[in-house]
Design a protein around this motif. Sequence first.
Motif, PDB file in Angstrom:
ATOM      1  N   LYS A 185       0.826  -1.208   0.000  1.00  0.00           N
ATOM      2  CA  LYS A 185       0.000   0.000   0.000  1.00  0.00           C
ATOM      3  C   LYS A 185       0.862   1.261   0.000  1.00  0.00           C
ATOM      4  N   ALA A 186       2.007   1.191   0.670  1.00  0.00           N
ATOM      5  CA  ALA A 186       2.900   2.351   0.694  1.00  0.00           C
ATOM      6  C   ALA A 186       3.450   2.634  -0.700  1.00  0.00           C
ATOM      7  N   LYS A 187       3.785   1.586  -1.443  1.00  0.00           N
ATOM      8  CA  LYS A 187       4.282   1.767  -2.812  1.00  0.00           C
ATOM      9  C   LYS A 187       3.210   2.386  -3.707  1.00  0.00           C
ATOM     10  N   LYS A 188       1.965   1.962  -3.519  1.00  0.00           N
ATOM     11  CA  LYS A 188       0.872   2.535  -4.306  1.00  0.00           C
ATOM     12  C   LYS A 188       0.661   4.002  -3.958  1.00  0.00           C
ATOM     13  N   LEU A 189       0.773   4.320  -2.660  1.00  0.00           N
ATOM     14  CA  LEU A 189       0.639   5.716  -2.252  1.00  0.00           C
ATOM     15  C   LEU A 189       1.765   6.557  -2.839  1.00  0.00           C
TER      16      LEU A 189
END
Length: 262
Positions: free
Chosen positions: A248-252
Amino acid sequence: MAVVLLLQMAAIAGLSCRNQPSEADESLGQNEKALAPEMIAQADQLYSQREDLSKVRLGVALLRQARTADYGSYEATWKLARISYYLGAHTDDDREREEAFREGIEAGKTAVQVSTEKPEGHFWLGANYGGSAEQSMLAGLSSIEDIRREMEAVLKIDEQFQAGSAYMVLGQLYLEAPRLLGGDYRKALEYLEKGLKFGKNNALLRLRLAEAYHDANRDADARKQIDFLLKTTPDPDYVPEHKEAVDKAKKLLEKMNGTKER
């Protein structure tokens, strides 16, 4: 007199017969209760493999049995609430999700009744309220105070619980709740930043804080949280949660980079 004596003897014999099954049932119940810790231990092993939802479902079944065998077991009830939450949060089946959160709420309530002075029951009850709230607007509105109450109870008992996770949930609550019902990104940031005192390596807490900074138009701070998260070595007990936070951090980060480019 003889007739009365015979009647008395018959009554005593009948009472004795009625007592025998009761004693057998009691013995059986004690044997089943003795098996509860083994069932809980097996469920713990399955929970450690929770990325495989088939293992999670087996764990749910085992904890149901453990709870039936020893209904007063705090450990069986809070762990049933925990594993039910995980199932509800990760299944793709809407009906299973709804049932999992319902069972998690019921088990969490029982855990709190069994021991109100321990944090696990409060935390997983609040988590299941939150999971259920995400499924419908009505449930969400009615659950805000329930979630807040349970997480505040955790903080009073042990604010370090699960590396500041109660602070994380409260931060997320204030971030996502409608403003008219107490939503406030400043309070969200306050709770999440407090959580870092106890959860420096809490991957999900770092993720929520990055999300909150992004919502507050503080992308530089959000990037710092993401950078720290991506460099963190996962806790062996929380590898699935770490992987989820990293994804999720990479997507953010991609979202923020895309916004910057435009």
